[in-house]
Motif scaffolding. Sequence first.
Motif: not given
Length: 110
Positions: A12-19
Amino acid sequence: MNWILLGFLAINLILATLGDIAAKIWAVNPTQKWFLISMGINIVTLITFMFVIREGGLAIGSSIALLLTMMALTCAGFFIFKEHISLEQWIGIGLGIFAVVLMLGLLKFK
Protein backbone atom coordinates in the motif's frame (compact mmCIF):
# COMPACT_ATOMS: atom_id res chain seq x y z
CA MET A 1 4.15 -9.56 14.60
CA ASN A 2 1.53 -9.74 11.87
CA TRP A 3 3.66 -10.29 8.76
CA ILE A 4 0.63 -10.30 6.46
CA LEU A 5 -0.31 -6.83 7.72
CA LEU A 6 3.26 -5.64 7.20
CA GLY A 7 3.22 -6.99 3.64
CA PHE A 8 -0.03 -5.23 2.80
CA LEU A 9 1.26 -2.04 4.43
CA ALA A 10 4.41 -2.17 2.31
CA ILE A 11 2.47 -2.74 -0.92
CA ASN A 12 0.00 0.00 0.00
CA LEU A 13 2.80 2.42 0.84
CA ILE A 14 4.58 1.85 -2.47
CA LEU A 15 1.41 2.17 -4.53
CA ALA A 16 0.06 5.18 -2.63
CA THR A 17 3.37 6.99 -2.98
CA LEU A 18 3.63 6.22 -6.70
CA GLY A 19 -0.01 7.18 -7.29
CA ASP A 20 0.34 10.50 -5.49
CA ILE A 21 3.62 11.29 -7.27
CA ALA A 22 1.85 10.60 -10.57
CA ALA A 23 -0.97 12.91 -9.44
CA LYS A 24 1.56 15.66 -8.67
CA ILE A 25 3.14 15.20 -12.11
CA TRP A 26 -0.35 15.46 -13.64
CA ALA A 27 -1.02 18.64 -11.63
CA VAL A 28 2.17 20.23 -12.98
CA ASN A 29 1.79 18.82 -16.51
CA PRO A 30 -1.96 18.15 -17.04
CA THR A 31 -2.00 15.53 -19.76
CA GLN A 32 -4.43 12.66 -20.07
CA LYS A 33 -1.57 10.14 -19.78
CA TRP A 34 -0.61 11.18 -16.23
CA PHE A 35 -4.25 11.43 -15.19
CA LEU A 36 -4.89 7.83 -16.28
CA ILE A 37 -1.66 6.56 -14.72
CA SER A 38 -2.54 8.25 -11.43
CA MET A 39 -6.11 6.95 -11.44
CA GLY A 40 -5.04 3.40 -12.26
CA ILE A 41 -2.45 3.27 -9.49
CA ASN A 42 -4.83 4.83 -6.97
CA ILE A 43 -7.58 2.31 -7.72
CA VAL A 44 -5.18 -0.57 -7.00
CA THR A 45 -3.98 1.31 -3.90
CA LEU A 46 -7.55 1.43 -2.60
CA ILE A 47 -7.85 -2.34 -2.98
CA THR A 48 -4.63 -2.91 -0.99
CA PHE A 49 -5.92 -0.46 1.63
CA MET A 50 -8.99 -2.67 2.10
CA PHE A 51 -6.66 -5.60 2.85
CA VAL A 52 -4.74 -3.45 5.34
CA ILE A 53 -8.01 -2.71 7.14
CA ARG A 54 -9.00 -6.38 7.05
CA GLU A 55 -5.72 -7.44 8.67
CA GLY A 56 -5.05 -4.49 10.97
CA GLY A 57 -8.47 -3.06 11.69
CA LEU A 58 -9.76 0.40 10.95
CA ALA A 59 -8.20 2.17 13.95
CA ILE A 60 -4.69 0.73 13.82
CA GLY A 61 -4.29 -0.50 10.24
CA SER A 62 -5.56 2.65 8.59
CA SER A 63 -3.67 4.91 11.01
CA ILE A 64 -0.38 3.16 10.25
CA ALA A 65 -1.02 3.19 6.50
CA LEU A 66 -1.90 6.88 6.49
CA LEU A 67 1.06 7.87 8.67
CA LEU A 68 3.48 5.93 6.47
CA THR A 69 2.00 7.44 3.32
CA MET A 70 2.11 10.94 4.79
CA MET A 71 5.78 10.55 5.73
CA ALA A 72 6.71 9.07 2.35
CA LEU A 73 4.92 11.83 0.45
CA THR A 74 6.53 14.53 2.57
CA CYS A 75 9.94 13.06 1.75
CA ALA A 76 8.99 12.73 -1.93
CA GLY A 77 7.92 16.37 -2.01
CA PHE A 78 11.24 17.37 -0.47
CA PHE A 79 13.61 15.15 -2.44
CA ILE A 80 11.85 14.83 -5.80
CA PHE A 81 9.88 18.06 -6.16
CA LYS A 82 12.25 20.26 -4.09
CA GLU A 83 9.48 21.52 -1.80
CA HIS A 84 10.50 23.26 1.44
CA ILE A 85 10.01 21.41 4.74
CA SER A 86 10.53 23.26 8.01
CA LEU A 87 12.29 21.93 11.08
CA GLU A 88 8.94 21.51 12.82
CA GLN A 89 7.68 19.40 9.93
CA TRP A 90 10.79 17.18 10.04
CA ILE A 91 10.17 16.71 13.78
CA GLY A 92 6.59 15.73 12.92
CA ILE A 93 7.90 13.11 10.48
CA GLY A 94 10.13 11.71 13.20
CA LEU A 95 7.25 11.59 15.65
CA GLY A 96 5.14 9.87 12.98
CA ILE A 97 7.80 7.17 12.64
CA PHE A 98 7.79 6.77 16.41
CA ALA A 99 3.98 6.51 16.37
CA VAL A 100 4.13 3.71 13.78
CA VAL A 101 6.68 1.85 15.92
CA LEU A 102 4.36 2.14 18.93
CA MET A 103 1.22 1.09 17.01
CA LEU A 104 2.96 -1.96 15.57
CA GLY A 105 4.00 -2.96 19.08
CA LEU A 106 7.72 -2.93 18.26
CA LEU A 107 8.47 -1.29 21.62
CA LYS A 108 7.22 -2.92 24.80
CA PHE A 109 6.79 -0.94 28.01
CA LYS A 110 6.56 -2.96 31.21
